[in-house]
Design a protein around this motif. Structure first.
Motif, PDB file in Angstrom:
ATOM      1  N   GLY A  99       0.777  -1.230   0.000  1.00  0.00           N
ATOM      2  CA  GLY A  99       0.000   0.000   0.000  1.00  0.00           C
ATOM      3  C   GLY A  99       0.811   1.284   0.000  1.00  0.00           C
ATOM      4  O   GLY A  99       0.238   2.368  -0.065  1.00  0.00           O
ATOM      5  N   SER A 102       1.162   3.623  -5.100  1.00  0.00           N
ATOM      6  CA  SER A 102      -0.063   3.431  -5.884  1.00  0.00           C
ATOM      7  C   SER A 102       0.200   3.913  -7.315  1.00  0.00           C
ATOM      8  O   SER A 102       1.019   4.780  -7.553  1.00  0.00           O
ATOM      9  CB  SER A 102      -1.231   4.190  -5.267  1.00  0.00           C
ATOM     10  N   HIS A 104      -1.876   4.903 -11.044  1.00  0.00           N
ATOM     11  CA  HIS A 104      -3.164   5.289 -11.628  1.00  0.00           C
ATOM     12  C   HIS A 104      -3.891   4.045 -12.145  1.00  0.00           C
ATOM     13  O   HIS A 104      -3.306   3.224 -12.840  1.00  0.00           O
ATOM     14  CB  HIS A 104      -2.926   6.270 -12.776  1.00  0.00           C
ATOM     15  N   ARG A 106      -4.930   1.516 -10.464  1.00  0.00           N
ATOM     16  CA  ARG A 106      -4.701   0.270  -9.742  1.00  0.00           C
ATOM     17  C   ARG A 106      -5.179   0.392  -8.325  1.00  0.00           C
ATOM     18  O   ARG A 106      -5.063   1.344  -7.652  1.00  0.00           O
ATOM     19  CB  ARG A 106      -3.221  -0.084  -9.739  1.00  0.00           C
TER      20      ARG A 106
END
Length: 106
Positions: A99, A102, A104, A106
Protein backbone atom coordinates in the motif's frame (compact mmCIF):
# COMPACT_ATOMS: atom_id res chain seq x y z
CA UNK A 1 5.12 -5.17 8.02
CA UNK A 2 3.34 -6.70 5.04
CA UNK A 3 5.20 -6.49 1.73
CA UNK A 4 4.12 -6.62 -1.89
CA UNK A 5 6.28 -7.11 -4.93
CA UNK A 6 6.48 -5.81 -8.45
CA UNK A 7 8.67 -6.92 -11.31
CA UNK A 8 10.97 -4.00 -12.01
CA UNK A 9 12.42 -3.73 -15.53
CA UNK A 10 15.23 -1.35 -16.42
CA UNK A 11 15.46 -0.45 -20.09
CA UNK A 12 18.96 0.30 -21.41
CA UNK A 13 20.61 1.08 -24.68
CA UNK A 14 22.65 -2.00 -25.54
CA UNK A 15 26.39 -1.71 -26.24
CA UNK A 16 27.31 -0.78 -29.80
CA UNK A 17 23.95 0.79 -30.63
CA UNK A 18 24.08 2.72 -33.88
CA UNK A 19 21.60 5.42 -34.96
CA UNK A 20 18.63 4.58 -37.17
CA UNK A 21 17.07 6.91 -39.72
CA UNK A 22 14.61 9.22 -37.93
CA UNK A 23 11.51 7.77 -39.59
CA UNK A 24 12.49 4.22 -38.64
CA UNK A 25 13.28 5.22 -35.05
CA UNK A 26 9.98 7.10 -34.74
CA UNK A 27 8.00 4.14 -36.08
CA UNK A 28 9.72 1.76 -33.68
CA UNK A 29 9.10 4.14 -30.76
CA UNK A 30 5.40 4.27 -31.67
CA UNK A 31 5.28 0.45 -31.64
CA UNK A 32 7.08 0.41 -28.28
CA UNK A 33 4.61 2.86 -26.72
CA UNK A 34 1.67 0.98 -28.22
CA UNK A 35 2.93 -2.27 -26.76
CA UNK A 36 3.30 -0.72 -23.30
CA UNK A 37 -0.22 0.72 -23.54
CA UNK A 38 -1.56 -2.73 -24.47
CA UNK A 39 0.18 -4.27 -21.44
CA UNK A 40 -1.31 -1.57 -19.20
CA UNK A 41 -4.78 -2.23 -20.65
CA UNK A 42 -4.34 -5.94 -19.86
CA UNK A 43 -3.38 -5.11 -16.25
CA UNK A 44 0.17 -6.43 -16.66
CA UNK A 45 1.98 -3.07 -16.55
CA UNK A 46 1.22 -0.61 -13.77
CA UNK A 47 3.72 2.14 -14.54
CA UNK A 48 6.39 3.00 -17.07
CA UNK A 49 8.39 5.97 -18.20
CA UNK A 50 11.71 7.32 -19.45
CA UNK A 51 14.64 8.58 -17.41
CA UNK A 52 16.16 12.04 -17.63
CA UNK A 53 19.07 13.79 -15.93
CA UNK A 54 20.80 10.50 -15.07
CA UNK A 55 24.57 10.12 -15.10
CA UNK A 56 24.42 6.81 -17.00
CA UNK A 57 22.92 7.73 -20.39
CA UNK A 58 22.43 4.05 -21.26
CA UNK A 59 19.58 3.94 -18.72
CA UNK A 60 16.53 4.84 -20.80
CA UNK A 61 13.50 3.97 -18.66
CA UNK A 62 11.76 1.62 -16.31
CA UNK A 63 8.60 -0.43 -16.15
CA UNK A 64 6.71 -1.79 -13.14
CA UNK A 65 4.90 -5.01 -13.93
CA UNK A 66 2.13 -6.47 -11.77
CA UNK A 67 3.38 -9.96 -12.58
CA UNK A 68 6.03 -12.32 -11.39
CA UNK A 69 9.56 -11.75 -12.57
CA UNK A 70 9.48 -14.59 -15.11
CA UNK A 71 6.33 -13.30 -16.81
CA UNK A 72 7.69 -9.74 -16.76
CA UNK A 73 10.88 -10.94 -18.44
CA UNK A 74 8.85 -12.70 -21.15
CA UNK A 75 6.66 -9.64 -21.70
CA UNK A 76 9.63 -7.26 -21.76
CA UNK A 77 11.39 -9.47 -24.32
CA UNK A 78 8.36 -9.06 -26.62
CA UNK A 79 8.65 -5.25 -26.66
CA UNK A 80 9.24 -4.21 -30.29
CA UNK A 81 12.32 -2.13 -29.39
CA UNK A 82 13.81 -5.05 -27.44
CA UNK A 83 13.11 -7.47 -30.28
CA UNK A 84 14.76 -5.01 -32.70
CA UNK A 85 17.86 -4.81 -30.49
CA UNK A 86 17.29 -1.11 -29.69
CA UNK A 87 16.76 -1.73 -25.95
CA UNK A 88 18.07 -4.31 -23.51
CA UNK A 89 16.26 -5.26 -20.30
CA UNK A 90 17.31 -5.98 -16.74
CA UNK A 91 14.54 -7.65 -14.76
CA UNK A 92 14.31 -7.98 -10.99
CA UNK A 93 11.80 -8.24 -8.17
CA UNK A 94 11.21 -5.07 -6.16
CA UNK A 95 9.65 -5.30 -2.69
CA UNK A 96 7.88 -2.46 -0.90
CA UNK A 97 5.52 -2.04 2.02
CA UNK A 98 2.02 -3.04 0.94
CA UNK A 99 0.00 0.00 0.00
CA UNK A 100 2.95 2.41 0.09
CA UNK A 101 2.96 2.84 -3.68
CA UNK A 102 -0.06 3.43 -5.88
CA UNK A 103 -0.40 3.65 -9.62
CA UNK A 104 -3.16 5.29 -11.63
CA UNK A 105 -5.93 2.79 -12.26
CA UNK A 106 -4.70 0.27 -9.74
Amino acid sequence: MELESYAFVLLRWPPGLTPLPDAEEEALQAEHLGYLAELADRGKLVGAGPFDDQEDETLRGLCFYATGVDEARELAQQDPKVRAGRLAVEVMTWWTEKGSVSFHGR
